[in-house]
Design an enzyme around this catalytic site. Structure first.
Site, mmCIF file in Angstrom:
data_model
loop_
_atom_site.group_PDB
_atom_site.id
_atom_site.type_symbol
_atom_site.label_atom_id
_atom_site.label_comp_id
_atom_site.label_asym_id
_atom_site.label_seq_id
_atom_site.Cartn_x
_atom_site.Cartn_y
_atom_site.Cartn_z
ATOM 1 N N ARG A 171 -10.186 16.369 -22.007
ATOM 2 C CA ARG A 171 -8.781 17.132 -21.674
ATOM 3 C C ARG A 171 -8.305 17.434 -23.021
ATOM 4 O O ARG A 171 -8.208 16.643 -23.814
ATOM 5 C CB ARG A 171 -7.978 16.575 -20.519
ATOM 6 C CG ARG A 171 -8.419 16.651 -19.260
ATOM 7 C CD ARG A 171 -7.356 16.385 -18.152
ATOM 8 N NE ARG A 171 -6.101 16.906 -18.445
ATOM 9 C CZ ARG A 171 -4.742 16.282 -18.924
ATOM 10 N NH1 ARG A 171 -4.805 15.169 -19.156
ATOM 11 N NH2 ARG A 171 -3.544 17.232 -18.705
ATOM 12 N N LYS A 204 -9.145 2.680 -17.908
ATOM 13 C CA LYS A 204 -9.993 4.025 -17.618
ATOM 14 C C LYS A 204 -11.511 3.840 -17.671
ATOM 15 O O LYS A 204 -12.112 3.144 -18.344
ATOM 16 C CB LYS A 204 -9.630 4.965 -18.856
ATOM 17 C CG LYS A 204 -10.288 6.375 -18.706
ATOM 18 C CD LYS A 204 -9.944 7.313 -19.515
ATOM 19 C CE LYS A 204 -10.340 8.652 -19.461
ATOM 20 N NZ LYS A 204 -9.968 9.848 -20.597
ATOM 21 N N ARG A 243 6.311 4.207 -17.984
ATOM 22 C CA ARG A 243 7.543 4.074 -18.725
ATOM 23 C C ARG A 243 7.652 2.526 -18.939
ATOM 24 O O ARG A 243 7.865 1.769 -17.884
ATOM 25 C CB ARG A 243 8.351 4.856 -18.040
ATOM 26 C CG ARG A 243 9.562 4.845 -18.850
ATOM 27 C CD ARG A 243 10.707 5.902 -18.501
ATOM 28 N NE ARG A 243 11.546 5.239 -17.486
ATOM 29 C CZ ARG A 243 11.886 5.537 -16.457
ATOM 30 N NH1 ARG A 243 11.334 6.686 -16.105
ATOM 31 N NH2 ARG A 243 12.615 4.996 -15.740
#
Length: 273
Positions: free
Chosen positions: A65, A130, A266
């Site tokens: 991406r 991932k 975050r």
């Protein structure tokens, strides 16, 4: 065994694993190409009622991406793309990258992988690391309708000294399964079969028919996240996705629909990641 004979054997094994579903697919497994997505986008097969699949042992310029590179290694990765056609007049398929991620996750679960999570919009994680990347591109201009090219890259066995550009927290299937990695043809066949099943559900009921299953694996559900776009960053609580597959971000000013961007947790205190 020569490269041609090796890839022919991989193709034959994939067809064997597909069994009764094999006639639904056209499988091409090549030794090398620039990018499986690029190859199918530049020469999109006509709609003949079957799903055309291109797998590659090596990609010289694999793509992820937002212009990123997707790295792969012979015998250490499974990289492939498939073409899914939609009827003429069909609007751009909403949430298709989420459907693809769900299909991959459900296929891997059948091999015994636990701790699978889906990171909006197109990554599959294992225990926050991932494992799989997905790239969906739309091919337009076809007389018979719209085609979507779904590219999938899975880390099977990462080389011990590998460095992946701009990525932290990357894992492979060998770690997830304690070294017992299924063959690439078996894995490819399982993912294609699951993609076909979920795409049939998607075609009849849209993303809402699969939304609950995706939400059950949402990596960041109700967690504080930062959304980084091309020119701005937003912070809030991940409130799931809507019926179009857009991310819902709960902020001090209300809930915002996010259509594109990179999502990260975050950190406490709001420090930059």
């Amino acid at each position: 065994m020569s490269a041609t004979h090796a890839t022919a054997a991989l193709r034959s094994a994939t067809i064997a694993h597909l069994g009764a579903q094999a006639p639904h697919f056209v499988i091409d497994w090549v030794d090398e190409c620039v990018s499986t997505n690029t190859a199918l986008m530049e020469n999109t097969p006509a709609d003949d009622g079957r799903v055309h699949v291109l797998a590659a042992e090596r990609q010289s310029a694999g793509r992820g991406r937002r212009g990123r590179q997707w790295q792969s290694w012979p015998d250490g990765s499974l990289t492939f793309s498939s073409v899914w056609h939609f009827a003429r007049g069909t609007p751009a398929p909403a949430g298709l990258s989420l459907v693809a991620g769900l299909a991959v996750a459900q296929a891997l679960e059948r091999f015994g992988v636990v701790g699978l999570q889906l990171k909006w919009p197109n990554d599959v994680l294992v225990n926050d690391e991932k494992l799989v990347g997905i790239l969906v591109e739309l091919s337009t201009g076809h007389a018979r309708g719209l085609a979507a090219v779904i590219g999938i890259g899975i880390n099977l066995r990462l080389p011990p000294d590998v460095r992946i550009e701009a990525q932290t927290g990357v894992t492979d299937l060998a770690r997830a399964l304690d070294g017992d990695v299924p063959s690439r043809p078996a894995l490819l066949a399982a993912i294609l079969a699951e993609l076909e099943r979920l795409c049939a559900t998607y075609a009849s009921g849209g993303f809402p028919a699969l939304k609950e299953a995706w939400e059950q694996r949402n990596a960041f559900a109700e967690l504080p996240v930062r959304i980084c776009g091309d020119h701005t960053a937003l912070e809030g609580i991940c409130a799931g996705v809507d019926d179009d597959g857009a991310l819902l971000l709960r902020t001090d000013t209300g809930v915002q629909r996010i259509l594109a961007g990179d999502v990260s947790l975050r950190p406490l205190g709001g420090e930059a990641p």
